[in-house]
Design an enzyme around this catalytic site. Structure first.
Site, short mmCIF file in Angstrom:
data_model
loop_
_atom_site.label_atom_id
_atom_site.label_comp_id
_atom_site.label_asym_id
_atom_site.label_seq_id
_atom_site.Cartn_x
_atom_site.Cartn_y
_atom_site.Cartn_z
N CYS A 80 33.70 76.65 29.86
CA CYS A 80 34.38 76.88 31.13
C CYS A 80 35.52 75.88 31.35
O CYS A 80 36.53 75.97 30.67
CB CYS A 80 33.36 76.90 32.27
SG CYS A 80 33.96 77.85 33.67
N ILE A 136 31.14 81.41 36.18
CA ILE A 136 31.37 80.83 37.51
C ILE A 136 32.83 80.41 37.63
O ILE A 136 33.27 79.48 36.96
CB ILE A 136 30.46 79.60 37.75
CG1 ILE A 136 28.98 79.97 37.56
CG2 ILE A 136 30.70 79.01 39.14
CD1 ILE A 136 28.05 78.78 37.50
N HIS A 172 28.71 79.74 31.01
CA HIS A 172 27.90 78.51 31.04
C HIS A 172 26.58 78.74 30.31
O HIS A 172 25.57 79.07 30.96
CB HIS A 172 27.56 78.14 32.49
CG HIS A 172 28.67 77.52 33.25
ND1 HIS A 172 28.76 76.17 33.49
CD2 HIS A 172 29.75 78.07 33.84
CE1 HIS A 172 29.85 75.91 34.19
NE2 HIS A 172 30.46 77.05 34.43
N GLU A 174 24.42 76.75 29.31
CA GLU A 174 23.36 75.81 29.70
C GLU A 174 22.61 76.27 30.96
O GLU A 174 21.57 75.73 31.29
CB GLU A 174 23.97 74.41 29.92
CG GLU A 174 24.74 74.20 31.22
CD GLU A 174 26.11 74.89 31.28
OE1 GLU A 174 26.48 75.58 30.32
OE2 GLU A 174 26.78 74.73 32.32
#
Ligand code: GLN
Length: 189
Positions: A80, A136, A172, A174
């Site tokens: 990101c 996001i 993302h 993670e």
């Protein structure tokens, strides 16, 4: 020997990456200063705010160290905001830091600021099963240079790519339990 993987710890989604690395049974290292780069096998540049992370990289004097790490051929994974920092991004007049590790132009907040966050499953080159992906306020990659390989798209937008030792994703990894992209990265470290 257990791999030592750093997470650039200046701003953004750092703790989640450290946890994902623990799940993957490698040694996570929080990277805040030049000496933290010692003996690392790979480095993750996390999501967050690319302008803020770039400013802190300069303030902490880490830009040269990052460039050296890249030149040594060590594996780097930008997610990101980390993707934005790894780009060449010549389309936009910006004084913000761009490390130029992958020849690509990016559109920040490319999916729109309003409908900013969404979840989808990705066909990801090199990974057999669909990848669960959370976006996001994500950028997308408008175009890549001849040395880069496109790894995933959402509709017609490129959202993952690699060039030599550098991997980038607009999502993302993670934030999900799906560690397949991390495993893919670790295979390069
Ligand atoms: N919109 C952020 C930026 O432009 C990136 C968002 C993220 O990393 N989740 O830097």
């Amino acid at each position: 020997m257990t791999k030592r993987i750093g997470v650039l710890n200046l701003q953004g989604a750092v703790e989640e990456h450290l946890q994902a690395l623990r799940r993957a049974r490698v040694q996570p290292v929080s990277v805040k200063s030049v000496s933290d780069f010692d003996q690392l096998d790979g480095l993750i540049i996390p999501g967050g705010e690319s302008t803020a992370i770039g400013r802190l990289i300069r303030e902490q004097g880490l830009e040269n160290q990052l460039r050296q790490f890249h030149q040594e051929g060590k594996a780097i994974f930008g997610t990101c905001a980390g993707l934005i920092l790894c780009s060449t991004d010549k389309t936009h007049e910006t004084t913000d830091l761009r490390l130029g590790f992958i020849e690509m132009e990016v559109e920040r907040n490319g999916f729109g600021r309003q409908v900013a966050s969404f979840e989808t499953s990705l066909d990801f080159q090199g990974i057999e099963r669909p990848v669960e992906a959370i976006f996001i306020r994500a950028p997308y990659i408008q175009s890549v240079g001849p040395k880069a390989t496109i790894l995933a798209r959402v509709d017609d937008k490129i959202v993952a790519a690699e060039q030599a030792n550098v991997l980038v994703t607009a999502h993302h990894p993670e934030l999900t339990e799906d560690d397949s992209v991390l495993t893919y990265f670790l295979s390069k470290c």
